[in-house]
Design a protein around this motif. Structure first.
Motif, mmCIF file in Angstrom:
data_model
loop_
_atom_site.group_PDB
_atom_site.id
_atom_site.type_symbol
_atom_site.label_atom_id
_atom_site.label_comp_id
_atom_site.label_asym_id
_atom_site.label_seq_id
_atom_site.Cartn_x
_atom_site.Cartn_y
_atom_site.Cartn_z
ATOM 1 N N LEU A 1 -4.192 33.104 17.120
ATOM 2 C CA LEU A 1 -5.367 33.220 17.682
ATOM 3 C C LEU A 1 -5.014 33.014 19.317
ATOM 4 C CD1 LEU A 1 -7.957 31.917 15.172
ATOM 5 C CD2 LEU A 1 -7.319 34.441 15.758
ATOM 6 N N GLY A 2 -6.080 33.316 20.195
ATOM 7 C CA GLY A 2 -5.979 33.117 21.629
ATOM 8 C C GLY A 2 -6.798 31.795 21.696
ATOM 9 N N GLN B 1 -10.430 30.747 20.998
ATOM 10 C CA GLN B 1 -10.902 32.018 20.913
ATOM 11 C C GLN B 1 -11.920 32.021 19.606
ATOM 12 O OE1 GLN B 1 -8.285 35.108 19.297
ATOM 13 N NE2 GLN B 1 -9.767 36.574 18.343
ATOM 14 N N SER C 1 -3.713 38.958 20.414
ATOM 15 C CA SER C 1 -2.629 38.464 21.307
ATOM 16 C C SER C 1 -1.372 38.982 20.885
ATOM 17 C CB SER C 1 -2.502 36.849 21.053
ATOM 18 O OG SER C 1 -2.273 36.499 19.883
ATOM 19 N N GLN D 1 -13.958 27.968 16.425
ATOM 20 C CA GLN D 1 -13.132 28.088 17.598
ATOM 21 C C GLN D 1 -11.914 27.527 17.552
ATOM 22 O OE1 GLN D 1 -14.594 26.040 21.375
ATOM 23 N NE2 GLN D 1 -14.854 28.136 22.374
ATOM 24 N N ASP E 1 -13.273 38.830 14.967
ATOM 25 C CA ASP E 1 -13.250 38.303 16.270
ATOM 26 C C ASP E 1 -14.687 38.035 16.437
ATOM 27 O OD1 ASP E 1 -12.630 37.920 18.960
ATOM 28 O OD2 ASP E 1 -13.048 39.955 19.417
ATOM 29 N N GLY F 1 -4.080 28.058 20.128
ATOM 30 C CA GLY F 1 -4.578 29.365 19.343
ATOM 31 C C GLY F 1 -4.335 29.262 17.836
#
Length: 461
Positions: free
Chosen positions: A65-66, A69, A38, A92, A150, A97
């Motif tokens: 984070l997204g 994500q 991001s 997660q 990731d 995020g």
């Protein structure tokens, strides 16, 4: 955790550590990587930021984070021999995020799952089989490396961010004093400030040498703690063939005569063989007020014990009762003979002679020996002679090596007497919780009987 005062029912690890650079707090809190997903680069937030004591909790969070994500977190630590310990967990991120390990449960597929804020530490496992995490030099910290990847792949995806954190043992102001007094070979830890302080002698188990980390951590809480070697160190005997209580008596007198140690008596703390020796010291020697035993035996094991004209033989064992798994790991829990039967009764330590209070810490899944049985029989013997009931704290799912908090559980390692890997018992999550609570119980016990006041800690189990 069970606290009991009577009969119990059984419930259904060469070369020096690579010293990584000490990161500044800012660098530790936020080490961004160009491969972030991001516009706001991910960052790792730690509290305390750069360094913490090994037995203290460490808050871990990831920001930037997204939304939702999936990521994999990995913790890595090398011991002083260079051996690698690792743990990983799948998570997660939230809709914002952010990933806070205190609020977000780990997903299945890693070293642990569920809401475990300290899971990345207690779930660390050696990459070398049958290796136990031990701290040899308390003056240097362990360096913990945290990585965020990731996705949930195996192997994990791109590295997004990483950080380092130091897990220290010696609090600022604690004095580490080598002791070479007469025959005594030891290390004394004195808290900061003006003494005198309640004194404790700390004994390690069968491996010998001088292990300082538990004594060091305990001194951080206001105790003067002597980590005492009894064989396999400097000019002490190389092997544990015969032990003389006069050596330990010399150590007790050293502590009682020290200007920074508060009398009139001291405490004893030992694990395994060290715990058994503490019981022997309390039974024959003067100047002991409180004795805490972690998975110890009430019978003399492994070597002849002598004091003046008294000799206690080692408890017999039957090698045919050792079970060997297909992988070659031995289970020795049934190997020792019963100290209540036949000539083996001579090995039972006369703890009814002791003039101190006892605390028994028991892992109910101890596979080294029958710690629960020993604690119960010790309690019976004390009460039969009109002595106070000992405190017995039992932990279902805990194995033999109940260490200070957040040491990873050692499932199996080489046993000195057996000469091959043995299983120590325990389930990692339950064992971790037992270590946290036992550490509080031990401090509370010594505060009560050496300081005469409560410690301010409470049981968490």
């Amino acid at each position: 955790m069970w606290r009991v005062t009577g009969p119990l029912c059984r419930a259904s690890s060469r070369g020096r550590q690579r010293r990584l650079p000490w990161p500044s707090p800012a660098r530790t809190r936020e080490m961004a990587s160009p491969c972030s997903l991001s516009s706001a680069a991910p960052s790792i937030r730690l509290s305390p930021a750069a360094r913490s004591l090994f037995d203290e909790p460490l808050a871990i969070a990831v920001q930037g984070l997204g939304p939702r994500q999936p990521v994999t977190l990995r913790a890595c630590l090398r011991d002083e021999t260079g051996e690698l310990f690792q743990a990983c967990a799948r998570y997660q991120a939230g809709h914002d995020g952010e990933l806070d390990l205190a609020r977000c449960p780990a997903l299945p597929g890693g070293s642990f799952c569920g809401l475990e804020p300290m899971g990345l530490l207690w779930a660390l496992q050696p990459q070398k089989p049958f290796w136990r995490l031990v701290k040899r030099d308390v003056q240097t910290p362990f360096v913990l490396e945290l990585e965020v990847f990731d996705g949930h792949g195996d192997p994990p995806g791109r590295l997004l961010i990483q950080a380092q954190h130091e897990r220290a043992f010696l609090r600022d102001g604690v004095h580490r004093v080598p002791v070479r007094n007469g025959r005594i070979r030891a290390m004394l830890f004195l808290p900061p400030g003006n003494g005198p302080f309640p004194g404790i002698i700390d004994l390690c188990g069968l491996g010998g040498g001088l292990l300082e980390y538990r004594a060091c951590l305990l001194a951080n809480y206001g105790f003067a703690v002597l980590s005492l070697a009894y064989y396999g160190y400097e000019d002490l005997p190389k092997q544990m063939k015969e032990l003389h209580l006069e050596y330990f008596e010399e150590a007790i007198n050293y502590m009682l005569q020290h200007t920074q140690v508060k009398g009139p008596g001291i405490g004893l703390l030992g694990i395994s063989k060290g715990g058994e020796l503490c019981i022997s010291m309390a039974s024959f020697l003067k100047g002991i007020t409180a004795t805490a035993v972690i998975n110890g035996s009430v019978a003399n094991v492994g070597a002849v014990l002598r004091y003046k004209d008294i000799t206690i033989p080692p408890l017999g064992l039957s090698p045919e009762r050792i079970k060997i798994s297909k992988s070659g790991i031995a289970d020795v829990v049934d190997a020792l003979n019963n100290p209540l039967e036949g000539p083996d009764c001579q090995s039972f330590i006369p703890l009814e002679k002791a003039e101190c209070r006892f605390l028994f810490i028991v892992g109910q899944d101890d596979h080294n020996w029958k710690s629960e049985f020993f604690a119960v029989e010790g309690s019976k013997r004390l009460q039969a002679h009109g002595k106070e009931k000992p405190e017995i704290v039992c932990y279902p799912g805990a194995g033999h090596y109940i260490e200070p908090p957040f040491f990873p559980m050692c499932e199996a390692s080489t046993h000195l007497l057996v000469g091959k890997p043995v299983i120590w018992g325990g389930e990692p999550k339950a064992h971790c919780k037992a270590q946290i609570d036992a550490w509080q119980q031990i401090q509370g016990f010594f505060c009560k009987h050496l300081k005469g006041k409560p410690s301010g800690t409470s049981s968490k189990l």
